[in-house]
Design an enzyme around this catalytic site. Structure first.
Site, PDB file in Angstrom:
ATOM      1  CB  SER A 211     -57.151  77.500 -18.495  1.00 41.91           C
ATOM      2  OG  SER A 211     -57.520  76.211 -18.194  1.00 41.91           O
TER       3      SER A 211
ATOM      4  CG  HIS B 272     -62.516  77.443 -20.570  1.00 45.08           C
ATOM      5  ND1 HIS B 272     -62.490  78.481 -19.679  1.00 45.08           N
ATOM      6  CD2 HIS B 272     -61.748  76.461 -20.028  1.00 45.08           C
ATOM      7  CE1 HIS B 272     -61.752  78.147 -18.636  1.00 45.08           C
ATOM      8  NE2 HIS B 272     -61.295  76.925 -18.823  1.00 45.08           N
TER       9      HIS B 272
ATOM     10  CG  ASN C 282     -59.753  80.025 -15.579  1.00 42.36           C
ATOM     11  OD1 ASN C 282     -60.390  79.591 -14.614  1.00 42.36           O
ATOM     12  ND2 ASN C 282     -59.399  79.271 -16.598  1.00 42.36           N
TER      13      ASN C 282
HETATM   14  C1  LIG Z   1     -59.059  76.029 -14.436  1.00 42.08           C
HETATM   15  C2  LIG Z   1     -60.077  76.297 -15.439  1.00 42.08           C
HETATM   16  O1  LIG Z   1     -59.726  76.558 -16.608  1.00 42.08           O
HETATM   17  C3  LIG Z   1     -61.512  76.419 -15.161  1.00 42.08           C
HETATM   18  C4  LIG Z   1     -62.072  75.597 -14.031  1.00 42.08           C
HETATM   19  O2  LIG Z   1     -62.519  74.502 -14.235  1.00 42.08           O
HETATM   20  S1  LIG Z   1     -62.039  76.301 -12.542  1.00 42.08           S
HETATM   21  C5  LIG Z   1     -62.810  75.117 -11.476  1.00 42.08           C
HETATM   22  C6  LIG Z   1     -64.304  75.244 -11.510  1.00 42.08           C
HETATM   23  N1  LIG Z   1     -64.886  74.284 -10.610  1.00 42.08           N
HETATM   24  C7  LIG Z   1     -65.316  74.590  -9.381  1.00 42.08           C
HETATM   25  O3  LIG Z   1     -65.272  75.750  -8.980  1.00 42.08           O
HETATM   26  C8  LIG Z   1     -65.830  73.448  -8.569  1.00 42.08           C
HETATM   27  C9  LIG Z   1     -66.114  73.823  -7.155  1.00 42.08           C
HETATM   28  N2  LIG Z   1     -66.549  72.630  -6.411  1.00 42.08           N
HETATM   29  C10 LIG Z   1     -67.817  72.136  -6.461  1.00 42.08           C
HETATM   30  O4  LIG Z   1     -68.709  72.714  -7.075  1.00 42.08           O
HETATM   31  C11 LIG Z   1     -68.075  70.848  -5.704  1.00 42.08           C
HETATM   32  O5  LIG Z   1     -67.105  70.688  -4.732  1.00 42.08           O
HETATM   33  C12 LIG Z   1     -68.059  69.601  -6.641  1.00 42.08           C
HETATM   34  C13 LIG Z   1     -69.218  69.696  -7.631  1.00 42.08           C
HETATM   35  C14 LIG Z   1     -66.753  69.448  -7.370  1.00 42.08           C
HETATM   36  C15 LIG Z   1     -68.230  68.359  -5.798  1.00 42.08           C
HETATM   37  O6  LIG Z   1     -69.418  68.460  -5.059  1.00 42.08           O
HETATM   38  P1  LIG Z   1     -69.672  67.580  -3.765  1.00 42.08           P
HETATM   39  O7  LIG Z   1     -71.085  67.784  -3.400  1.00 42.08           O
HETATM   40  O8  LIG Z   1     -68.611  67.837  -2.766  1.00 42.08           O
HETATM   41  O9  LIG Z   1     -69.348  66.121  -4.252  1.00 42.08           O
HETATM   42  P2  LIG Z   1     -70.231  64.983  -4.866  1.00 42.08           P
HETATM   43  O10 LIG Z   1     -71.424  64.711  -4.008  1.00 42.08           O
HETATM   44  O11 LIG Z   1     -69.266  63.879  -5.097  1.00 42.08           O
HETATM   45  O12 LIG Z   1     -70.680  65.549  -6.296  1.00 42.08           O
HETATM   46  C16 LIG Z   1     -71.836  66.354  -6.534  1.00 42.08           C
HETATM   47  C17 LIG Z   1     -72.681  65.710  -7.610  1.00 42.08           C
HETATM   48  O13 LIG Z   1     -71.925  65.649  -8.829  1.00 42.08           O
HETATM   49  C18 LIG Z   1     -71.842  64.296  -9.280  1.00 42.08           C
HETATM   50  N3  LIG Z   1     -70.517  64.063  -9.894  1.00 42.08           N
HETATM   51  C19 LIG Z   1     -69.308  64.367  -9.362  1.00 42.08           C
HETATM   52  N4  LIG Z   1     -68.329  63.995 -10.204  1.00 42.08           N
HETATM   53  C20 LIG Z   1     -68.935  63.445 -11.293  1.00 42.08           C
HETATM   54  C21 LIG Z   1     -68.480  62.854 -12.502  1.00 42.08           C
HETATM   55  N5  LIG Z   1     -67.174  62.786 -12.787  1.00 42.08           N
HETATM   56  N6  LIG Z   1     -69.395  62.378 -13.392  1.00 42.08           N
HETATM   57  C22 LIG Z   1     -70.721  62.460 -13.135  1.00 42.08           C
HETATM   58  N7  LIG Z   1     -71.206  63.008 -12.011  1.00 42.08           N
HETATM   59  C23 LIG Z   1     -70.340  63.480 -11.097  1.00 42.08           C
HETATM   60  C24 LIG Z   1     -72.026  63.462  -8.049  1.00 42.08           C
HETATM   61  O14 LIG Z   1     -72.471  62.177  -8.388  1.00 42.08           O
HETATM   62  C25 LIG Z   1     -73.043  64.272  -7.283  1.00 42.08           C
HETATM   63  O15 LIG Z   1     -74.346  64.022  -7.796  1.00 42.08           O
HETATM   64  P3  LIG Z   1     -75.675  64.140  -6.854  1.00 42.08           P
HETATM   65  O16 LIG Z   1     -75.739  65.577  -6.425  1.00 42.08           O
HETATM   66  O17 LIG Z   1     -76.781  63.761  -7.782  1.00 42.08           O
HETATM   67  O18 LIG Z   1     -75.458  63.196  -5.744  1.00 42.08           O
HETATM   68  N1  LIG Z   2     -57.698  71.236 -14.778  1.00 46.76           N
HETATM   69  C1  LIG Z   2     -58.712  72.075 -14.913  1.00 46.76           C
HETATM   70  O1  LIG Z   2     -59.429  72.340 -13.944  1.00 46.76           O
HETATM   71  C2  LIG Z   2     -58.997  72.700 -16.226  1.00 46.76           C
HETATM   72  C3  LIG Z   2     -58.098  72.650 -17.278  1.00 46.76           C
HETATM   73  N2  LIG Z   2     -58.406  73.237 -18.477  1.00 46.76           N
HETATM   74  C4  LIG Z   2     -57.476  73.175 -19.610  1.00 46.76           C
HETATM   75  O2  LIG Z   2     -57.626  71.914 -20.231  1.00 46.76           O
HETATM   76  C5  LIG Z   2     -56.381  71.492 -20.778  1.00 46.76           C
HETATM   77  C6  LIG Z   2     -56.018  70.143 -20.181  1.00 46.76           C
HETATM   78  O3  LIG Z   2     -55.879  70.291 -18.783  1.00 46.76           O
HETATM   79  P1  LIG Z   2     -55.930  69.036 -17.786  1.00 46.76           P
HETATM   80  O4  LIG Z   2     -56.861  68.016 -18.313  1.00 46.76           O
HETATM   81  O5  LIG Z   2     -56.117  69.594 -16.447  1.00 46.76           O
HETATM   82  O6  LIG Z   2     -54.431  68.506 -17.930  1.00 46.76           O
HETATM   83  P2  LIG Z   2     -53.836  67.063 -17.598  1.00 46.76           P
HETATM   84  O7  LIG Z   2     -52.406  67.274 -17.287  1.00 46.76           O
HETATM   85  O8  LIG Z   2     -54.695  66.357 -16.625  1.00 46.76           O
HETATM   86  O9  LIG Z   2     -53.979  66.298 -19.008  1.00 46.76           O
HETATM   87  C7  LIG Z   2     -53.338  66.690 -20.175  1.00 46.76           C
HETATM   88  C8  LIG Z   2     -53.213  65.468 -21.062  1.00 46.76           C
HETATM   89  O10 LIG Z   2     -52.785  65.863 -22.369  1.00 46.76           O
HETATM   90  C9  LIG Z   2     -51.935  64.866 -22.859  1.00 46.76           C
HETATM   91  N3  LIG Z   2     -51.160  65.388 -23.987  1.00 46.76           N
HETATM   92  C10 LIG Z   2     -50.073  66.196 -23.979  1.00 46.76           C
HETATM   93  N4  LIG Z   2     -49.669  66.430 -25.249  1.00 46.76           N
HETATM   94  C11 LIG Z   2     -50.529  65.772 -26.071  1.00 46.76           C
HETATM   95  C12 LIG Z   2     -50.648  65.605 -27.480  1.00 46.76           C
HETATM   96  N5  LIG Z   2     -49.779  66.169 -28.318  1.00 46.76           N
HETATM   97  N6  LIG Z   2     -51.662  64.856 -27.968  1.00 46.76           N
HETATM   98  C13 LIG Z   2     -52.548  64.276 -27.137  1.00 46.76           C
HETATM   99  N7  LIG Z   2     -52.478  64.386 -25.798  1.00 46.76           N
HETATM  100  C14 LIG Z   2     -51.480  65.117 -25.267  1.00 46.76           C
HETATM  101  C15 LIG Z   2     -51.118  64.441 -21.654  1.00 46.76           C
HETATM  102  O11 LIG Z   2     -50.539  63.167 -21.835  1.00 46.76           O
HETATM  103  C16 LIG Z   2     -52.191  64.448 -20.547  1.00 46.76           C
HETATM  104  O12 LIG Z   2     -52.821  63.201 -20.416  1.00 46.76           O
HETATM  105  C17 LIG Z   2     -55.379  72.609 -20.488  1.00 46.76           C
HETATM  106  O13 LIG Z   2     -55.330  73.484 -21.570  1.00 46.76           O
HETATM  107  C18 LIG Z   2     -56.003  73.279 -19.266  1.00 46.76           C
HETATM  108  O14 LIG Z   2     -55.619  74.618 -19.129  1.00 46.76           O
HETATM  109  C19 LIG Z   2     -59.620  73.847 -18.706  1.00 46.76           C
HETATM  110  C20 LIG Z   2     -60.565  73.883 -17.717  1.00 46.76           C
HETATM  111  C21 LIG Z   2     -60.307  73.365 -16.378  1.00 46.76           C
END
Ligand SMILES: CC(=O)CC(=O)SCCNC(=O)CCNC(=O)[C@H](O)C(C)(C)COP(=O)(O)OP(=O)(O)OC[C@H]1O[C@@H](n2cnc3c(N)ncnc32)[C@H](O)[C@@H]1OP(=O)(O)O
Ligand SMILES: NC(=O)C1=CN([C@@H]2O[C@H](COP(=O)(O)OP(=O)(O)OC[C@H]3O[C@@H](n4cnc5c(N)ncnc54)[C@H](O)[C@@H]3O)[C@@H](O)[C@H]2O)C=CC1
Length: 280
Positions: free
Chosen positions: A117, A138, A188
């Protein structure tokens, strides 16, 4: 067709496995133990079943996709993969260990991508003998739903590696952007400080968690509020990203809020632990 390896079967790893298997790729899914692997498979099965119910996937495709997933706790099973994506814990030392090992185990012409991330691709690549084949791929959470992939080039990443990742991203239905390496990349660096600010607003007693989220949903048209998003991402991941931004830029504007740290210390990680800013 390329054989894919995914390291980590957590929130992200399982989602990445899900989309590759669904798009016809054989996937080796590696995590540390059976329990995590089973949880990952169960989640994927549930997601496919929901897609079948909604008419987005046939029952036959569901069975075939599940059949393409090969769970393992043995890293040696990744040796003949053509392309490996690491989605393990967001910690540089963990990732360095993994890449050192992958570099020895996986065939020499394979690309090794990281789903990090925020961490430096160049620093991860430096522990391998193939820095030209190390790249950031990513994905966003939830992987099957979010269209974006940030493709991050480290200093030594080759254009050929970039092109392969671009092609693969589109084959699994994603729409990539090209990013030059920088802490937190693009999304991010904007999104996680916003979440950190929401935590500060909560800690200051300005509004309840529900109202902070409602305000951003109705006032800024966000699909979910920042604290619900914090729980979706995982507070350990949010904290790790803030720490990287703070350490790398040395700018106080990236200081992780003490309440975020407290939440992690208490194990209130969000959805994955059952409790975060909300209860699940
Ligand atoms: C930290 C990092 O490194 C980077 C990051 O990821 S930052 C996070 C980025 N993500 C976001 O910002 C997400 C923000 N949230 C959203 O966009 C929405 O809340 C959400 C898409 C997560 C959920 O949407 P929602 O409308 O409340 O829920 P829900 O109806 O269950 O899902 C929307 C659709 O996705 C589908 N879906 C949800 N999860 C799914 C999954 N695991 N597999 C397949 N389809 C899925 C649902 O079936 C649904 O499909 P339809 O529109 O065809 O019915
Ligand atoms: N959570 C999020 O929304 C997002 C996370 N990421 C990135 O993705 C990566 C994973 O994050 P999450 O899935 O959220 O974490 P998580 O905590 O849900 O899963 C991490 C997994 O890695 C496993 N693991 C640790 N060491 C390992 C090894 N040596 N070999 C194999 N598996 C190992 C752990 O057992 C655990 O199941 C991180 O780098 C995170 O920053 C990227 C985009 C979005």
């Amino acid at each position: 067709m390329m054989k894919i390896g995914i390291l980590g079967a957590g929130t992200m790893g399982a989602g990445i496995v899900q989309i590759f298997a669904q798009n016809g790729y054989d996937v080796v899914m590696r995590d540390l133990n059976e329990e995590v692997l089973n949880k990952g498979i169960k989640g994927i099965e549930k997601a496919y079943s929901k897609m079948v119910t909604k008419g987005k996937l046939t029952e036959d495709d569901k069975i075939a996709s599940l059949g393409r997933i090969h769970p393992t706790s043995n890293v040696q099973d990744l040796r003949d993969c053509d392309f490996v994506i690491e989605a393990a814990t967001e910690n540089m030392n963990v990732k360095k260990k993994i890449f050192e090992e992958l570099d020895q185990v996986v065939k020499a012409d394979a690309i090794l991508a990281t789903n990090t991330s925020s961490l430096s691709i160049t620093e991860i690549a430096a522990v391998t003998k193939r820095p030209d084949k190390i790249i950031g791929m990513h994905f966003f959470n939830p992987v099957p739903v979010m269209k974006l992939v940030e493709i991050i080039k480290g200093i030594a990443t080759s254009d050929e590696t970039y092109d392969t990742v671009y092609g693969l991203s589109t084959k699994v239905g994603k729409d990539p952007v090209k990013v030059e390496e920088a802490p937190g990349f693009v999304v991010n660096r904007i999104l996680i400080p916003m979440i950190n600010e929401a935590v500060g607003i909560l800690a200051d007693g300005v509004a309840t968690a529900e109202d902070i989220d409602k305000a951003m949903m109705l006032g800024a048209n966000h699909p979910i509020g920042p604290l619900a998003l914090a729980d979706l991402i995982g507070n350990d991941v949010n904290l790790a990203i803030m720490e990287v931004l703070f350490e790398e830029f040395k700018d106080p504007k990236y200081r992780p809020h003490p309440l975020l740290r407290k939440m992690v210390r208490a194990g209130r990680l969000g959805r994955k632990s059952g409790l975060g800013f909300y209860q699940y």
